[in-house]
Design a protein around this motif. Structure first.
Motif, PDB file in Angstrom:
ATOM      1  N   ALA A  34       0.825  -1.194   0.000  1.00  0.00           N
ATOM      2  CA  ALA A  34       0.000   0.000   0.000  1.00  0.00           C
ATOM      3  C   ALA A  34       0.865   1.252   0.000  1.00  0.00           C
ATOM      4  CB  ALA A  34      -0.933  -0.005   1.204  1.00  0.00           C
ATOM      5  N   LEU A  35       1.996   1.187   0.701  1.00  0.00           N
ATOM      6  CA  LEU A  35       2.903   2.333   0.744  1.00  0.00           C
ATOM      7  C   LEU A  35       3.734   2.455  -0.527  1.00  0.00           C
ATOM      8  CD1 LEU A  35       4.181   2.026   4.438  1.00  0.00           C
ATOM      9  CD2 LEU A  35       2.413   3.547   3.554  1.00  0.00           C
ATOM     10  N   ALA A  38       1.059   2.120  -4.231  1.00  0.00           N
ATOM     11  CA  ALA A  38       0.245   3.312  -4.398  1.00  0.00           C
ATOM     12  C   ALA A  38       1.104   4.515  -4.746  1.00  0.00           C
ATOM     13  CB  ALA A  38      -0.552   3.597  -3.142  1.00  0.00           C
ATOM     14  N   ILE A  40       3.213   6.247  -3.065  1.00  0.00           N
ATOM     15  CA  ILE A  40       3.370   7.362  -2.136  1.00  0.00           C
ATOM     16  C   ILE A  40       4.784   7.933  -2.252  1.00  0.00           C
ATOM     17  CG2 ILE A  40       3.541   7.956   0.309  1.00  0.00           C
ATOM     18  CD1 ILE A  40       1.172   6.203   0.816  1.00  0.00           C
ATOM     19  N   ARG A  46      -2.667   9.375  -0.759  1.00  0.00           N
ATOM     20  CA  ARG A  46      -3.074   8.466   0.302  1.00  0.00           C
ATOM     21  C   ARG A  46      -4.376   7.746  -0.055  1.00  0.00           C
ATOM     22  NH1 ARG A  46       0.464  10.186   4.535  1.00  0.00           N
ATOM     23  NH2 ARG A  46       2.265  10.706   3.274  1.00  0.00           N
ATOM     24  N   GLU A  48      -5.162   6.598  -2.976  1.00  0.00           N
ATOM     25  CA  GLU A  48      -4.778   5.439  -3.777  1.00  0.00           C
ATOM     26  C   GLU A  48      -4.246   4.322  -2.879  1.00  0.00           C
ATOM     27  OE1 GLU A  48      -1.963   7.308  -6.287  1.00  0.00           O
ATOM     28  OE2 GLU A  48      -3.371   7.530  -7.961  1.00  0.00           O
ATOM     29  N   ALA A  49      -3.472   4.692  -1.861  1.00  0.00           N
ATOM     30  CA  ALA A  49      -2.955   3.700  -0.913  1.00  0.00           C
ATOM     31  C   ALA A  49      -4.100   3.033  -0.169  1.00  0.00           C
ATOM     32  CB  ALA A  49      -1.995   4.357   0.075  1.00  0.00           C
ATOM     33  N   VAL A  60      -4.378   4.244   6.740  1.00  0.00           N
ATOM     34  CA  VAL A  60      -3.154   4.523   5.990  1.00  0.00           C
ATOM     35  C   VAL A  60      -2.292   5.515   6.759  1.00  0.00           C
ATOM     36  CG1 VAL A  60      -2.214   5.554   3.881  1.00  0.00           C
ATOM     37  CG2 VAL A  60      -4.184   4.009   3.763  1.00  0.00           C
TER      38      VAL A  60
END
Length: 344
Positions: A34-35, A38, A40, A46, A48-49, A60
């Motif tokens: 996710a980090l 996405a 970041i 965030r 998108e994460a 998140v």
């Protein structure tokens, strides 16, 4: 709207993807992806994460805060194997500055050895997942001969068979007993107890010195016990105890009594009943004597955290709780049965 928190800059998206691929923890891999996926680190948002992690934006944010504080949970199998070996070896006081490992010490060792920074919470979780728990150490005599316990256990079946032949009996007619003495006094012990975290529970402790001795013996296979509470620990007291054990041996059977090499156990003045054979344990090997565990159970559960009024009060409690033990044959079996002595 809460202000976005910047991620720490010592990791790249590529590194996080690699760590996610190596992780065996699905939740950890999802957090890392996710980090990283996405983007970041690559300027992603965030939201998108949150979509990729299938969580809310608040979660998140929590992941980012945790990541900044602790970094990724990045112990590999190589790290875990080295950590397990280090725990098993134990610390070297002169080198590590401690006599037992704490999580903070293991965390420092990981950093010095591998350059890996792991939070105490993560390290605790990893160590427990590897099967380790913080346990009370079993005392071991510093002068115990190397291999003495293993040799005794290995030779015990043959020794028992030899005693049975000498008595003209089969192995099924031999009872295995263990004997020892315990001093119980006003200067009592304080065992561990449950209490609220962060508190220090109190327990009564007397400073007087009146005491007595329990001469105790158990036959774990039969769930039997024989004891006397006596004021002195000497050969005369031992003779009384042996006579008591002899009365408890089943008719037609012979008792092999395992005991340590105290002077009053093996003195030439010891009167051993015909239905008992004494079998001394190796010197400085109390781990082999079941009675050590019996005493620990009685102290931890029945005899500690008490203030005895006088000598008679001590004797009364010792008698009461020994009788309480022998009224629970399953308890004696649970504490005393050993594979090396009863299931060879």
């Amino acid at each position: 709207m809460a202000r976005a928190i910047a991620l720490r800059s010592d990791f790249s998206a590529t590194e996080l993807r690699r760590l996610a691929r190596r992780s065996k923890d699905a939740a950890q891999a999802r957090r890392l992806l996710a980090l990283a996926l996405a983007a970041i680190y690559d300027g992603g948002t965030r939201s998108e994460a949150a979509r990729i992690g299938n969580v809310t934006m608040q979660i998140v944010r929590d992941w980012v805060v945790r990541f900044n504080a602790e970094g990724p949970d990045r112990l590999t199998d190589v790290h875990r194997q080295a950590l397990a070996a280090q725990i098993d070896r134990g610390p070297i006081p002169a080198s590590h500055g401690v006599v037992r490992w704490r999580l903070v010490d293991l965390g420092q060792w990981l950093w010095e050895e591998f350059g890996v920074s792991v939070s105490m919470q993560t390290l605790s979780r990893e160590v427990r997942a590897m099967g380790y728990r913080k346990l009370s150490a079993r005392p071991k005599h510093h002068a115990q001969a190397e291999g003495a316990i293993e040799t005794f256990k290995k030779n015990f079946p043959a020794t028992l068979a030899g005693i049975a032949r000498e008595q003209g009996l089969g192995l099924d007619a031999v009872e295995i007993w263990f004997a020892d003495e315990a001093r119980v006094g006003q200067k009592n012990s304080i065992p561990r107890r449950w209490a609220r975290r962060g508190t220090r529970p109190c327990a009564p402790q007397d400073q007087r010195y009146a005491s007595t001795y329990i001469f105790g013996a158990v036959c774990p296979e039969g769930g039997k016990g024989a004891a006397l509470v006596l004021p002195f620990c000497n050969t005369a007291a031992m003779n009384l105890h042996l006579a008591e054990i002899g009365e408890m041996v089943s008719p037609g059977k012979h008792a092999v009594l395992l005991l340590d090499q105290a002077g009053w156990h093996l003195s030439g003045d010891v009167a051993v009943p015909d239905n008992i054979t004494l079998l001394p344990l190796p010197p400085k090997c109390p781990e082999l004597n079941v009675m050590e565990n019996v005493w620990q159970f009685m102290r931890d559960n029945w005899l500690s955290n008490r203030v005895f009024q006088d000598h008679d009060d001590i004797v009364e409690h010792c008698c009461h709780h020994w009788n309480r033990l022998v009224d629970q044959p399953w308890r004696i079996m649970s504490i005393g049965l050993r594979d090396w002595a009863h299931r060879f």
